[in-house]
Design a protein around this motif. Structure first.
Motif, PDB file in Angstrom:
ATOM      1  N   GLY A 147      10.906  -5.253  16.863  1.00  0.00           N
ATOM      2  CA  GLY A 147       9.602  -4.713  17.225  1.00  0.00           C
ATOM      3  C   GLY A 147       9.241  -3.443  16.481  1.00  0.00           C
ATOM      4  O   GLY A 147       8.280  -2.767  16.831  1.00  0.00           O
ATOM      5  N   ARG A 148      10.005  -3.124  15.423  1.00  0.00           N
ATOM      6  CA  ARG A 148       9.735  -1.922  14.624  1.00  0.00           C
ATOM      7  C   ARG A 148       9.000  -2.290  13.339  1.00  0.00           C
ATOM      8  O   ARG A 148       9.018  -3.425  12.902  1.00  0.00           O
ATOM      9  N   ARG A 149       8.382  -1.289  12.746  1.00  0.00           N
ATOM     10  CA  ARG A 149       7.659  -1.474  11.481  1.00  0.00           C
ATOM     11  C   ARG A 149       8.591  -1.994  10.390  1.00  0.00           C
ATOM     12  O   ARG A 149       8.262  -2.903   9.660  1.00  0.00           O
ATOM     13  N   SER A 150       9.764  -1.386  10.267  1.00  0.00           N
ATOM     14  CA  SER A 150      10.722  -1.713   9.210  1.00  0.00           C
ATOM     15  C   SER A 150      12.077  -2.047   9.820  1.00  0.00           C
ATOM     16  O   SER A 150      12.429  -1.526  10.880  1.00  0.00           O
ATOM     17  N   CYS A 151      12.832  -2.878   9.129  1.00  0.00           N
ATOM     18  CA  CYS A 151      14.201  -3.184   9.569  1.00  0.00           C
ATOM     19  C   CYS A 151      15.146  -2.011   9.287  1.00  0.00           C
ATOM     20  O   CYS A 151      16.247  -1.964   9.824  1.00  0.00           O
ATOM     21  N   GLY A 158       1.629  -5.036  11.420  1.00  0.00           N
ATOM     22  CA  GLY A 158       2.364  -3.792  11.237  1.00  0.00           C
ATOM     23  C   GLY A 158       3.813  -3.816  11.666  1.00  0.00           C
ATOM     24  O   GLY A 158       4.473  -2.782  11.658  1.00  0.00           O
ATOM     25  N   ILE A 159       4.346  -4.982  12.034  1.00  0.00           N
ATOM     26  CA  ILE A 159       5.737  -5.087  12.487  1.00  0.00           C
ATOM     27  C   ILE A 159       6.464  -6.093  11.604  1.00  0.00           C
ATOM     28  O   ILE A 159       6.084  -7.262  11.552  1.00  0.00           O
ATOM     29  N   ALA A 160       7.524  -5.633  10.930  1.00  0.00           N
ATOM     30  CA  ALA A 160       8.320  -6.517  10.087  1.00  0.00           C
ATOM     31  C   ALA A 160       9.632  -6.915  10.743  1.00  0.00           C
ATOM     32  O   ALA A 160      10.205  -7.943  10.431  1.00  0.00           O
ATOM     33  N   ALA A 198       0.815  -1.219   0.000  1.00  0.00           N
ATOM     34  CA  ALA A 198       0.000   0.000   0.000  1.00  0.00           C
ATOM     35  C   ALA A 198       0.848   1.268   0.000  1.00  0.00           C
ATOM     36  O   ALA A 198       0.608   2.181  -0.796  1.00  0.00           O
ATOM     37  N   SER A 199       1.852   1.331   0.865  1.00  0.00           N
ATOM     38  CA  SER A 199       2.623   2.575   1.038  1.00  0.00           C
ATOM     39  C   SER A 199       3.903   2.641   0.217  1.00  0.00           C
ATOM     40  O   SER A 199       4.435   3.719  -0.002  1.00  0.00           O
ATOM     41  N   GLY A 200       4.431   1.488  -0.198  1.00  0.00           N
ATOM     42  CA  GLY A 200       5.704   1.454  -0.902  1.00  0.00           C
ATOM     43  C   GLY A 200       6.911   1.425   0.029  1.00  0.00           C
ATOM     44  O   GLY A 200       8.041   1.329  -0.425  1.00  0.00           O
ATOM     45  N   GLU A 201       6.674   1.480   1.345  1.00  0.00           N
ATOM     46  CA  GLU A 201       7.770   1.469   2.317  1.00  0.00           C
ATOM     47  C   GLU A 201       8.535   0.148   2.243  1.00  0.00           C
ATOM     48  O   GLU A 201       7.939  -0.928   2.178  1.00  0.00           O
TER      49      GLU A 201
END
Length: 128
Positions: free
Chosen positions: A99-103, A93-95, A25-28
């Motif tokens: 424990g964060r959204r992104s690495c 929502g955590i990848a 969805a966001s491209g992040e």
């Protein structure tokens, strides 16, 4: 679909290919990992990301411990067929195992590397 499409991927000497997981969805960009043929085939068949853990030397189903699975919307390759892009929905929502959204939460600043993304959930609560 047969398995001939796997032959179009340019695997490295260890039989692996680098993989980028991107929020559909966001491209992040959420994370980077590796896949072998079996991981990529299972990912396509199940619709959920399966990676090759180089440290554990085994297949690793994203979210198998944390529950933070990645539902795959698209599988793409780059122009050289030597990098895979997964466009995913990140469940929970955590990848990142931190424990964060992104690495990709460390940013280079004048003083050096700085963590710029919040911990959404304590890893000790995720991994028991």
């Amino acid at each position: 679909m047969g398995l001939n499409w796997l032959n179009d991927v340019k695997w490295d000497e260890q039989g692996l290919v680098p993989v980028i997981a991107q929020d559909a969805a966001s491209g992040e960009v959420l994370m980077f990992a590796w896949m072998n043929r079996d991981a990529l085939d299972q990912t396509r068949r199940t619709g959920e990301a399966v990676y090759w853990s180089r440290s554990r030397r085994r297949l690793w189903r994203k979210g198998e411990e944390s529950g933070h699975v990645q539902k795959v919307h698209e599988i793409r390759t780059d122009c050289d067929s030597d990098v895979i892009l997964l466009r995913v929905e990140q469940v929970g929502g955590i990848a990142c195992h931190t424990g964060r959204r992104s690495c990709f939460f460390n940013k280079l600043e004048e003083s050096g590397w700085s963590s710029v993304e919040p911990v959404l959930k304590n890893p000790e609560e995720i991994y028991r």
